[in-house]
Design an enzyme around this catalytic site. Sequence first.
Site, mmCIF file in Angstrom:
data_model
loop_
_atom_site.group_PDB
_atom_site.id
_atom_site.type_symbol
_atom_site.label_atom_id
_atom_site.label_comp_id
_atom_site.label_asym_id
_atom_site.label_seq_id
_atom_site.Cartn_x
_atom_site.Cartn_y
_atom_site.Cartn_z
ATOM 1 N N GLU A 153 -7.590 7.285 -4.497
ATOM 2 C CA GLU A 153 -7.964 6.929 -3.127
ATOM 3 C C GLU A 153 -6.749 6.917 -2.207
ATOM 4 O O GLU A 153 -5.893 6.036 -2.329
ATOM 5 C CB GLU A 153 -8.626 5.537 -3.127
ATOM 6 C CG GLU A 153 -9.028 5.060 -1.751
ATOM 7 C CD GLU A 153 -9.782 3.731 -1.782
ATOM 8 O OE1 GLU A 153 -9.730 3.030 -2.815
ATOM 9 O OE2 GLU A 153 -10.407 3.398 -0.764
ATOM 10 N N ASP A 186 -12.437 6.903 1.698
ATOM 11 C CA ASP A 186 -12.822 5.612 2.289
ATOM 12 C C ASP A 186 -12.766 5.773 3.812
ATOM 13 O O ASP A 186 -11.699 5.978 4.396
ATOM 14 C CB ASP A 186 -11.839 4.531 1.795
ATOM 15 C CG ASP A 186 -12.181 3.136 2.318
ATOM 16 O OD1 ASP A 186 -12.676 3.032 3.467
ATOM 17 O OD2 ASP A 186 -11.924 2.161 1.598
ATOM 18 N N HIS A 189 -10.137 3.786 5.926
ATOM 19 C CA HIS A 189 -8.783 4.354 5.969
ATOM 20 C C HIS A 189 -8.781 5.648 6.793
ATOM 21 O O HIS A 189 -7.853 5.903 7.561
ATOM 22 C CB HIS A 189 -8.285 4.664 4.547
ATOM 23 C CG HIS A 189 -8.224 3.468 3.660
ATOM 24 N ND1 HIS A 189 -7.473 2.360 3.957
ATOM 25 C CD2 HIS A 189 -8.828 3.188 2.480
ATOM 26 C CE1 HIS A 189 -7.612 1.459 2.996
ATOM 27 N NE2 HIS A 189 -8.440 1.938 2.088
ATOM 28 N N GLU A 247 -17.977 -0.830 0.231
ATOM 29 C CA GLU A 247 -16.738 -1.605 0.173
ATOM 30 C C GLU A 247 -16.464 -2.033 1.616
ATOM 31 O O GLU A 247 -15.720 -1.392 2.357
ATOM 32 C CB GLU A 247 -15.577 -0.788 -0.394
ATOM 33 C CG GLU A 247 -14.361 -1.698 -0.629
ATOM 34 C CD GLU A 247 -13.099 -0.952 -0.956
ATOM 35 O OE1 GLU A 247 -12.603 -1.099 -2.083
ATOM 36 O OE2 GLU A 247 -12.594 -0.210 -0.076
HETATM 37 C C1 LER Z 1 -9.623 -0.017 -2.213
HETATM 38 O O1 LER Z 1 -10.794 0.704 -2.414
HETATM 39 C C2 LER Z 1 -9.176 0.020 -0.812
HETATM 40 O O2 LER Z 1 -9.811 0.620 0.013
HETATM 41 C C3 LER Z 1 -7.935 -0.651 -0.442
HETATM 42 O O3 LER Z 1 -7.926 -0.889 0.941
HETATM 43 C C4 LER Z 1 -7.693 -1.909 -1.179
HETATM 44 O O4 LER Z 1 -6.449 -2.371 -0.805
HETATM 45 MN MN MN Z 2 -11.642 1.726 -0.444
#
Ligand code: LER
Ligand code: MN
Length: 267
Positions: A153, A186, A189, A247
């Site tokens: 990730e 994700d 991010h 998440e």
């Molecule tokens: C974990 O999936 C993630 O997205 C991170 O931000 C965790 O620190």
């Molecule tokens: Mn994540």
Amino acid sequence: MKTAVTLCRVTEAATGPFVFHDKLPLGFAKAVQHGFTAVELFLPDADAVSIDEIKQLQAQHSLEIAAIGTGAGMVKHGLSLTDADPAARKKALDFILALVDFGAEFSAPAILGSMQGKYGGLVGKEQALTYLAESLRIIGCHAKARGVTFLYEPLNRYETNLLNTIGDAAAFIQSRQLDNIKILADLFHMNIEEKSLELAIADNIEAIGHIHFADSNRRAIGFGHTDRIPLLLLLHQLQYQGYLSAEILPLPSAEEAAAQFILSTQL
Ligand code: LER
Ligand code: MN
């Protein structure tokens, strides 16, 4: 679309982006009530919960295990794969391999997020990327022998300085010829790092194995400013077969976050 909800049993991550923090029997029951296909587990380590207990809960609730987080290695034990100390790197690798074995019991891939660490101090960028590639090579091979993939990730710039975009992660996996490593995309991010969520996904769909489906403010989509419609249309068009996983922050409450998440995955 397959959906998963995060169940967190790590006290050090009590304020993290996880929906339910209840004991697992209640967490599994809530996942079913909300209509999720699967759960994504964030556990203290590979020995914290017995494999039999998870198998029993899975059977009782007809739920899949979508993925296993490894971040407790960082938040609980301060372990990272790019630590300057070889003994600490070895501990980090062993911690992750044990969770790969644990996940393989349920055909679930483990995830490398925060345990990738950061470069700096005694470890320069190239050296850190070499440590990361060496570990991913070992983990990918170990996971393959157990019939599961492994998820890497990329994180936003405030969490790592190694690889921040999906394109950079895909190029890294390809240039280092890493086998059996898929990317976890994700959207939280990505909202910080990508020019376009849709372009990053479309350009790298073959490399993406799992999605943390979160809004710009890390709440369920609909509670921030991400437009879910173009994303869902694109994922359908690209025939994405992986999970959309929650998440996300349990706000305004865990129940409301879970309900909104399920709505947000529907066209
Ligand atoms: C974990 O999936 C993630 O997205 C991170 O931000 C965790 O620190
Ligand atoms: Mn994540």
